[in-house]
Structure formats: structure tokens, C-alpha cells
Design a protein around this motif. Structure first.
Motif, short mmCIF file in Angstrom:
data_model
loop_
_atom_site.label_atom_id
_atom_site.label_comp_id
_atom_site.label_asym_id
_atom_site.label_seq_id
_atom_site.Cartn_x
_atom_site.Cartn_y
_atom_site.Cartn_z
N THR A 243 42.23 148.32 92.26
CA THR A 243 42.44 148.67 93.66
C THR A 243 41.75 149.97 94.04
O THR A 243 41.11 150.06 95.09
CB THR A 243 43.95 148.78 93.95
N LEU A 264 40.11 142.83 100.98
CA LEU A 264 40.50 142.35 99.65
C LEU A 264 41.85 142.92 99.23
O LEU A 264 42.69 142.20 98.68
CB LEU A 264 39.43 142.71 98.62
N VAL A 268 45.78 140.52 99.06
CA VAL A 268 46.84 140.43 98.06
C VAL A 268 48.21 140.54 98.72
O VAL A 268 49.13 139.77 98.44
CB VAL A 268 46.69 141.55 97.00
N ARG A 303 41.74 136.61 90.64
CA ARG A 303 41.16 137.48 91.67
C ARG A 303 40.13 138.45 91.11
O ARG A 303 39.23 138.89 91.83
CB ARG A 303 42.26 138.23 92.42
N THR A 320 41.72 135.63 96.24
CA THR A 320 42.60 136.80 96.23
C THR A 320 43.91 136.51 96.96
O THR A 320 44.99 136.93 96.53
CB THR A 320 41.89 138.01 96.87
N SER A 323 46.03 134.44 94.59
CA SER A 323 46.60 135.30 93.55
C SER A 323 47.77 136.10 94.10
O SER A 323 48.80 136.26 93.44
CB SER A 323 45.54 136.24 92.98
#
Length: 425
Positions: A243, A264, A268, A303, A320, A323
Motif C-alpha cells: 500500500t 487501487l 480493496v 491482487r 483488486t 480480493s
């Protein structure tokens, strides 16, 4: 049969909603800060390694504060500890942009302020989480729904905060995001200050070291939660590197757009929010151990692997999200186990101990990602991270202690009153 409503349930139900709102504010501001800081460092230094050092200064104080602050939260009370933590943390965060716009904020000074910011903020997060069982029971909210709601609000705030950060970085710059982060801390303090004091939130006074030792001993005896915490040590380290370093590098070097960073990271949260809602609807009918194991596996490997394979950005974004959906079931399952097994007087220190242990690898995550990328390149680092994610997901399938997860009775858990959660199965 209609469930019995406790006296004052409506008032305390409003307090539970206030808790959710305060946590949403805090999480949104935190997400803005988490993305603003690495982008600020990349813009000012151009170094992946220095970005990793900044990530270290963000995560290491979480370990220290969670380990030693949980006992203080139990002693001060959940509400008071949360308010003090938010007030102090908010002032430190506001100091960052003020110094940047006046005398200038040097890189070492930024590292110091980041350290203090997270050192002060972590006890507030622990205190808010520890309030959930009492406020849920007093407000006549089933604990299972309360845990899902608390995690869902967290996920939703992360979903909104991350892409918002990407857009605001492009429009306003990193300094403006830090101002918003500081304001959210102060607003959270105001909201939590309006929640009535809970009797279960203050432990009996004893020696600090003895209280700290009690929390460690409790966790050590619970083999299931100890194994789960060990898994989180590894995965949180990887998540931090992904991250705070790898996604920023991917956005800069592959997508060439800071909005890709925010999208991105936010994907999540979006997927996890949907996963939390889905698990809340059908979770009681699913086998806990298999569900947890599969979700843990799918939350990490795909991801990262899709980025390493160089898939087009829309494909990476879709994977992503999926996931994240798998990750949505993880925290509700762990949260139910914590609230069922940990007695109220020990709750903050045990949760703090688990948080400190789970976050112990996080300081190394940013350093590892930054250093490994400079040595081997972004693609090789992503493949390496995917492989470690896979290995960390094996215990629910291979370790005997995880069979206890299938023996727990969710219905029995949600009927418990606060303070009766000390039984270990």
C-alpha cells in the motif's frame, strides 16, 4: 419471540451510531494521510528507499503504542482514552502542513511528527473498538451485526478515503490532505465525548506491569488467536509494503497517474465493504475455518500477482476489488472471537497486544518493499510478495488449533452480555 429491550436502549443505540460515525471520520482522515505522506516523499525526494523509511515511521509507533497503550486504555476507560488520543493526534497532524507552509518541513522533522502522530492515535482506535460489545448490548443490537457494522463502516471509509486522496493529491497537493486528517481527529473527539461512560470500560487498578503481563498471558493461552495473530504479522507487513510503497511506484512508473494509486487502494476497501455485507447476510451458514482460510488466501495473492503479470489497469482494478471482497469476511470472524473470548476488564490490553503483535512486521514492510524494489525491480518484488502471501495463508488448512473455529457457536456468541466474554472454548 420479541427480544427484550434494555432500559435506555434507544439512547445507547444512538451512541453506537455515534461511535460508528466517529470511527468513519477517523478512518477517512487516516486514509488521506496514508496516501498523502508517501506521495509527498516521492515528490520531494524521488527515492523509493526514503519512501520506505517514511512508511517505517508510520508503522513502528503503532506497534509500540498498541503494546503499551492498551493497558492505559483499560485503566482510563474507553471513552476518555479515545477523546484524549484524538485531540492530541489531531494537533500533531495539523502541525505538519502548518510547518510545511511556514518555515518548511524537513524530512527528519516529518519522520518525527509521523512517529508521534501514530504513537498518539493508536490508543484511540483500540478504545473505540473495545466499546463495541457494551454499546451493542445496551442498544439491543446483536453483537454479530454490530461487529459487521463496525467493520463495514471502516471498510466504507477506507473505500471513500483512498480514491478521494488520489484525486485531492492531483488537485490540491499533499498538505491539504493532512489538514483534513487533523480536522477529522478533532471531530471524532467531539463525537466520542458525547457517548455516556460505560462501567465495563475501566479495569480494576493494579500495577501497570502486572496488567500488561495479564494481557500477554491471556493471548498466549489462546492458541487459535495466537496462530491468527502470527498470520497477521506476516500479512500486515506485506500489506504495508504494497500500500505505502509498491502501489505508489506502480502508479508513478506503470500507470503514470496518481489517481491509479488511490483507485487501487480504494478498490480493496470497496470490495471488502461488499464482502462484509455479504458475510453478514450468509456467514452463519458457512463453515468458519474453510471460509476464513479461503478468504485469507484470496485477499492477498491475486491482487499482487495481477500487478506482477503486467495486466491492463482495468483488469488489475477488477481483481483488486475481488480480493477486497474476500477480505471482507476476515475481520468479522476475528472480531467475534475476540469479543467472545476476552473479558471486558482485559479487552483493551489484549486487543492492544494482538494489534501490536499483528503490526510488528509492518515497520519492516515499507523498508523491505522499498529496498527490494531498488535491488531487483518492481516486477520481481511483486512476485516475491505474492509468494509470501501464499505461504502465510496455509495455517487454517494445516494447523490443528484452527479446528476450534468450526466448533464455536455463533448464535451463542451473539446472545452474550458484556463482561461474560471471558470463557475460552
Amino acid at each position: 419471540m420479541k427480544r427484550k429491550t434494555w432500559p435506555g436502549a434507544s439512547r445507547v443505540r444512538r451512541s453506537f451510531i455515534t461511535l460508528l460515525a466517529a470511527n468513519a471520520l477517523s478512518v477517512t482522515g487516516t486514509m488521506l494521510s496514508l496516501l498523502a505522506v508517501p506521495w509527498f516523499v516521492l515528490e520531494s525526494t524521488g527515492s523509493a528507499a526514503l519512501t520506505g523509511v517514511a512508511a517505517f515511521s508510520t508503522t513502528f509507533p503503532i506497534v509500540v503504542s498498541a503494546a503499551f497503550g492498551g493497558t492505559l486504555v483499560d485503566r482510563l476507560g474507553f471513552r476518555g482514552a479515545s477523546v484524549l488520543s484524538d485531540l492530541a493526534g489531531g494537533l500533531v497532524v495539523l502541525a505538519m502542513p502548518v510547518l510545511t507552509w511556514t518555515d518548511g518541513l524537513s524530512y527528519p522533522a516529518l519522520l518525527g511528527l509521523l512517529f508521534v502522530r501514530w504513537l498518539l492515535a493508536t490508543p484511540g482506535e483500540t478504545a473505540r473498538k473495545a466499546m463495541v460489545p457494551e454499546l451493542a448490548a445496551l442498544g439491543d443490537v446483536r453483537l454479530e451485526r454490530a461487529v459487521a457494522a463496525y467493520d463495514g463502516v471502516y471498510r466504507g471509509a477506507a473505500m471513500v478515503g483512498a480514491p478521494l486522496a488520489g484525486v485531492l493529491i492531483a488537485w490540491l497537493g499533499a498538505g491539504a490532505l493532512l489538514v483534513v486528517d487533523g480536522v477529522t481527529f478533532l471531530l471524532s473527539a467531539v463525537l466520542i465525548g458525547g457517548i455516556p461512560r460505560l462501567e465495563g470500560g475501566v479495569s480494576e487498578r493494579g500495577g501497570y506491569l502486572r496488567d500488561l503481563r495479564d494481557g500477554l498471558a491471556f493471548l498466549w493461552r489462546d492458541r487459535l488467536q495466537l496462530s491468527g495473530t502470527t498470520m497477521l504479522v506476516v500479512v500486515n507487513m506485506l500489506d504495508t509494503g504494497v500500500t505505502q510503497v509498491l502501489l505508489a511506484l506502480y502508479a508513478r512508473d506503470v500507470a503514470h497517474d496518481p489517481r491509479a494509486f488511490g483507485l487501487l487502494a480504494g478498490a480493496v476497501g470497496a470490495g471488502a465493504l461488499a464482502g462484509t455485507v455479504g458475510y453478514g447476510a450468509v456467514g452463519e451458514r458457512l463453515p468458519r475455518r474453510l471460509t476464513y482460510g479461503l478468504c485469507f488466501l484470496l485477499a492477498g495473492v491475486p491482487r499482487v500477482l495481477v500487478l506482477a503479470l503486467g495486466a491492463p489497469f482495468p483488469v488489475a482494478l477488477g481483481v483488486t476489488v475481488l480480493s477486497g471482497f474476500a477480505a471482507g469476511a476476515i475481520n468479522p470472524i476475528l472480531g467475534m472471537l475476540q469479543y467472545d473470548r476476552i473479558p471486558a476488564p482485559l479487552r483493551a490490553r489484549v486487543i492492544g497486544t494482538m494489534t501490536a503483535a499483528a503490526y510488528a512486521g509492518m515497520p519492516a514492510g515499507g523498508l523491505l518493499a522499498g529496498t527490494l524494489t531498488e535491488l531487483t525491480g518492481l516486477t520481481a518484488t511483486l512476485y516475491a510478495f505474492a509468494a509470501v502471501y501464499l505461504l502465510a495463508s496455509l495455517p487454517p488448512f494445516a494447523c490443528r488449533a484452527w479446528r476450534e473455529l468450526d466448533r464455536d457457536d455463533p448464535a451463542g456468541v451473539t446472545r452474550r452480555r458484556p463482561g461474560s466474554a471471558g470463557e475460552t472454548r
